[in-house]
Design a protein around this motif. Structure first.
Motif, PDB file in Angstrom:
ATOM      1  N   ASP A 140      33.703  -4.053  12.622  1.00 40.99           N
ATOM      2  CA  ASP A 140      34.261  -4.917  13.676  1.00 40.99           C
ATOM      3  C   ASP A 140      34.363  -6.359  13.190  1.00 40.99           C
ATOM      4  O   ASP A 140      35.349  -7.061  13.452  1.00 40.99           O
ATOM      5  CB  ASP A 140      33.386  -4.861  14.929  1.00 40.99           C
TER       6      ASP A 140
ATOM      7  N   LEU B  23      37.237  -6.765  10.739  1.00 40.38           N
ATOM      8  CA  LEU B  23      38.508  -6.761  11.458  1.00 40.38           C
ATOM      9  C   LEU B  23      38.757  -8.110  12.130  1.00 40.38           C
ATOM     10  O   LEU B  23      39.894  -8.597  12.180  1.00 40.38           O
ATOM     11  CB  LEU B  23      38.526  -5.629  12.497  1.00 40.38           C
ATOM     12  N   LYS B  24      37.673  -8.711  12.643  1.00 48.07           N
ATOM     13  CA  LYS B  24      37.810 -10.036  13.254  1.00 48.07           C
ATOM     14  C   LYS B  24      38.209 -11.069  12.204  1.00 48.07           C
ATOM     15  O   LYS B  24      39.028 -11.948  12.467  1.00 48.07           O
ATOM     16  CB  LYS B  24      36.506 -10.441  13.939  1.00 48.07           C
ATOM     17  N   HIS B  25      37.614 -10.957  11.014  1.00 43.01           N
ATOM     18  CA  HIS B  25      37.991 -11.861   9.927  1.00 43.01           C
ATOM     19  C   HIS B  25      39.459 -11.681   9.556  1.00 43.01           C
ATOM     20  O   HIS B  25      40.180 -12.655   9.305  1.00 43.01           O
ATOM     21  CB  HIS B  25      37.116 -11.605   8.699  1.00 43.01           C
ATOM     22  N   LYS B  26      39.910 -10.432   9.500  1.00 39.84           N
ATOM     23  CA  LYS B  26      41.310 -10.152   9.160  1.00 39.84           C
ATOM     24  C   LYS B  26      42.241 -10.786  10.187  1.00 39.84           C
ATOM     25  O   LYS B  26      43.235 -11.430   9.853  1.00 39.84           O
ATOM     26  CB  LYS B  26      41.548  -8.643   9.099  1.00 39.84           C
ATOM     27  N   GLU B  27      41.897 -10.601  11.465  1.00 40.06           N
ATOM     28  CA  GLU B  27      42.704 -11.195  12.532  1.00 40.06           C
ATOM     29  C   GLU B  27      42.693 -12.715  12.441  1.00 40.06           C
ATOM     30  O   GLU B  27      43.719 -13.374  12.637  1.00 40.06           O
ATOM     31  CB  GLU B  27      42.156 -10.745  13.891  1.00 40.06           C
ATOM     32  N   ASN B  28      41.534 -13.283  12.099  1.00 43.40           N
ATOM     33  CA  ASN B  28      41.410 -14.726  11.991  1.00 43.40           C
ATOM     34  C   ASN B  28      42.231 -15.271  10.827  1.00 43.40           C
ATOM     35  O   ASN B  28      42.847 -16.337  10.918  1.00 43.40           O
ATOM     36  CB  ASN B  28      39.939 -15.108  11.823  1.00 43.40           C
TER      37      ASN B  28
ATOM     38  N   GLU C 115      44.977 -13.941   9.630  1.00 45.28           N
ATOM     39  CA  GLU C 115      46.386 -13.879  10.029  1.00 45.28           C
ATOM     40  C   GLU C 115      46.740 -15.043  10.946  1.00 45.28           C
ATOM     41  O   GLU C 115      47.815 -15.651  10.823  1.00 45.28           O
ATOM     42  CB  GLU C 115      46.666 -12.545  10.725  1.00 45.28           C
ATOM     43  N   LYS C 116      45.817 -15.356  11.862  1.00 45.05           N
ATOM     44  CA  LYS C 116      46.036 -16.500  12.753  1.00 45.05           C
ATOM     45  C   LYS C 116      46.075 -17.797  11.951  1.00 45.05           C
ATOM     46  O   LYS C 116      46.920 -18.671  12.185  1.00 45.05           O
ATOM     47  CB  LYS C 116      44.917 -16.563  13.791  1.00 45.05           C
TER      48      LYS C 116
ATOM     49  N   ARG D  31      49.405 -18.334  10.310  1.00 40.45           N
ATOM     50  CA  ARG D  31      50.428 -18.808  11.251  1.00 40.45           C
ATOM     51  C   ARG D  31      50.243 -20.297  11.533  1.00 40.45           C
ATOM     52  O   ARG D  31      51.218 -21.055  11.599  1.00 40.45           O
ATOM     53  CB  ARG D  31      50.365 -18.005  12.559  1.00 40.45           C
TER      54      ARG D  31
ATOM     55  N   ASP E  40      56.370 -15.697  16.871  1.00 39.82           N
ATOM     56  CA  ASP E  40      56.373 -14.430  16.143  1.00 39.82           C
ATOM     57  C   ASP E  40      57.765 -14.045  15.670  1.00 39.82           C
ATOM     58  O   ASP E  40      57.931 -13.434  14.607  1.00 39.82           O
ATOM     59  CB  ASP E  40      55.798 -13.318  17.024  1.00 39.82           C
TER      60      ASP E  40
END
Length: 232
Positions: A46, A49-54, A56-57, A60, A146
């Protein structure tokens, strides 16, 4: 130019805040029992996955900062040392005028407030890319989304934009009378909302009461050049 810096600074602050909230230090586990080990593996997954999402953010946000840095560079290159217009440079103007704000000249790299034609759209801060004539323009929303990572482009006319005074024009902007209804950029955003002038600070900024503000009696300080005539 100030608008670009606002976006760059806020983007970098968002990156720092996001990355401070999650640490890789918690990925280690020592418990040898199978149940605890399984739970730890789930927690590690988990967290990764949070790091991956972070990440990507963060990418951006960095794209947004880069676009605005490029805007600063292009605006700097296009200006002359004495602040005068280049020879034969096309100029435009805004339909919405007042005795307190200039409405021209609108040139390439000028900043304007623009309201897209979609229903329920708000006024947003944009940059002028082309001046076709006195009344028609191509502009760009520097904020990516996006679908448009490099920012969306619009064709518009003089009734769809409001000129934002440059820093050099601040001294010529008279103070609005208290109680005047205006359109102002809400702090730390690129969106303009209706507001009422409450007063002014010693440094010349406007004290405003934004319409729809949830906090009773709240006053907000906004830079003078980002307080525009209300479009009637």
């Amino acid at each position: 130019m100030e608008g670009y810096w606002d976006v760059v600074v806020s983007s970098l602050q968002d990156i720092c805040n996001a990355n401070e909230s999650i640490s890789f230090d918690n990925l280690e586990f020592d418990d040898k029992s199978s149940t605890s080990k399984k739970d730890s593996l789930i927690k590690r997954k988990d967290l990764v996955l949070k790091h991956k999402e972070n990440l990507e953010k963060t990418k951006r946000i960095l794209d947004t900062a880069l676009i605005n840095v490029n805007g600063l560079l292009s605006q700097s290159k296009s200006s002359t040392p004495n602040g005068k217009l280049l020879k034969n440079q096309k100029q435009g103007r805004s339909y919405y005028t007042s005795n307190y704000n200039p409405s021209e000249p609108i040139i390439v790299n000028s900043e304007v407030a623009f309201k897209p034609k979609q229903k329920h759209s708000e006024w947003i801060q944009c940059q002028v890319l082309k001046v076709f004539n006195e009344y028609k323009f191509e502009i760009k929303d520097p904020e990516p989304d996006d679908n448009m990572p490099n920012g969306q482009h619009f064709k518009c006319n003089w009734k769809e934009i409001i000129y934002i005074p440059s820093i050099d024009q601040i001294s010529s902007c008279k103070n609005y009378p208290v109680g005047t209804k205006v359109l102002a950029r809400y702090p730390e955003t690129t969106t303009f909302y209706p507001a009422e002038v409450i007063g002014f600070t010693k440094n010349g900024n406007c004290r405003l009461k934004f319409e729809g503000e949830e906090e009773v009696g709240k006053e907000t300080e906004v830079e003078r050049r980002l307080v525009l005539p209300f479009p009637h």
